[in-house]
Motif scaffolding. Structure first.
Motif, PDB file in Angstrom:
ATOM      1  N   ALA A 150       3.881 -32.648   0.905  1.00 57.97           N
ATOM      2  CA  ALA A 150       5.147 -32.490   1.617  1.00 57.97           C
ATOM      3  C   ALA A 150       5.851 -31.154   1.398  1.00 57.97           C
ATOM      4  O   ALA A 150       6.824 -30.866   2.068  1.00 57.97           O
ATOM      5  N   ASN A 151       5.406 -30.343   0.474  1.00 53.53           N
ATOM      6  CA  ASN A 151       6.144 -29.109   0.197  1.00 53.53           C
ATOM      7  C   ASN A 151       5.232 -27.880   0.202  1.00 53.53           C
ATOM      8  O   ASN A 151       5.271 -27.063  -0.698  1.00 53.53           O
ATOM      9  N   ALA A 152       4.453 -27.744   1.235  1.00 54.02           N
ATOM     10  CA  ALA A 152       3.568 -26.585   1.358  1.00 54.02           C
ATOM     11  C   ALA A 152       4.389 -25.316   1.597  1.00 54.02           C
ATOM     12  O   ALA A 152       5.496 -25.366   2.141  1.00 54.02           O
ATOM     13  N   SER A 153       3.838 -24.195   1.190  1.00 58.57           N
ATOM     14  CA  SER A 153       4.509 -22.913   1.436  1.00 58.57           C
ATOM     15  C   SER A 153       4.712 -22.715   2.933  1.00 58.57           C
ATOM     16  O   SER A 153       3.888 -23.157   3.738  1.00 58.57           O
ATOM     17  N   PRO A 154       5.797 -22.051   3.307  1.00 56.13           N
ATOM     18  CA  PRO A 154       6.082 -21.885   4.732  1.00 56.13           C
ATOM     19  C   PRO A 154       5.040 -21.015   5.440  1.00 56.13           C
ATOM     20  O   PRO A 154       4.469 -20.107   4.845  1.00 56.13           O
ATOM     21  N   ALA A 155       4.830 -21.311   6.716  1.00 49.61           N
ATOM     22  CA  ALA A 155       3.889 -20.528   7.518  1.00 49.61           C
ATOM     23  C   ALA A 155       4.442 -19.128   7.762  1.00 49.61           C
ATOM     24  O   ALA A 155       3.688 -18.181   7.959  1.00 49.61           O
TER      25      ALA A 155
END
Length: 192
Positions: A150-155
């Motif tokens: 749920a907290n992947a680095s932003p694109a």
């Protein structure tokens, strides 16, 4: 119920952690300190760290002194964050050795289960066995509750040219790794 905060703050919720009649069952998941700090930096590159390199961020924090992580949540995420969150007691005046010892003692005596991010699939499976309501598959149903990322680095962290993406590698370079280790010595001891 999910609660993500330092253990020392449990009293603010009036949670009795010592009652045999209503034991508190807790789990936590540790992450290698270098991977955790680098991931946090990548996740909050713009908002927290103002598009600076991690080396610049640590240099700024070092100038302000060790008290910075008590008042700045962004700084706290990059310096011994896991150790501080594992402490059930205040640490004012405690030596680093005492903090590490207390964090390890709290891990051994407070948690029902401790997993590792590096082994997340195994961690999720064991957590589901220890706490059946956390299982991906519930017996007697066809319902699946997968463990989300749920907290992947932003694109687009908006730190690149003209507000574009500043592509950061998945892993820090050698110099940055050394800086992370220097600022997370307690976390390394607790993790090991």
């Amino acid at each position: 119920m999910s609660f993500c905060a330092p253990l020392k703050d449990l009293g603010a919720f009036d949670w009795n952690t010592t009652s045999p009649e209503a034991p508190l069952h807790a789990l936590t998941v540790l992450r290698h300190p270098v991977a955790r700090a680098w991931s946090m930096f990548r996740f909050q590159t713009k908002r927290c760290y103002k598009c600076k390199t991690l080396k610049q961020v640590y240099e700024d924090y070092d100038k302000q002194g060790p008290e910075i992580y008590e008042t700045d949540m962004c700084a706290a995420q990059l310096m011994n964050h896991q150790t501080r969150n594992l402490l059930t007691l205040g640490t004012e005046g405690a030596s680093d050795e005492e903090k590490v010892r207390q964090a390890i003692d709290d891990m051994e005596n407070f948690f029902t289960f401790i997993g590792l991010t590096e082994q997340i699939k195994t961690t999720a499976a064991i957590a589901g066995a220890v706490f059946p309501w956390l299982a991906e598959h519930m017996n007697g149903t066809r319902t699946t509750c997968a463990f989300p990322h749920a907290n992947a680095s932003p694109a687009n962290n908006r730190c690149g040219e003209n507000g574009g993406h500043w592509a950061l590698p998945d892993h820090p370079d050698e110099e940055t790794t050394k800086l992370i280790l220097e600022h997370n010595q307690l976390d390394m001891q607790v993790y090991e």
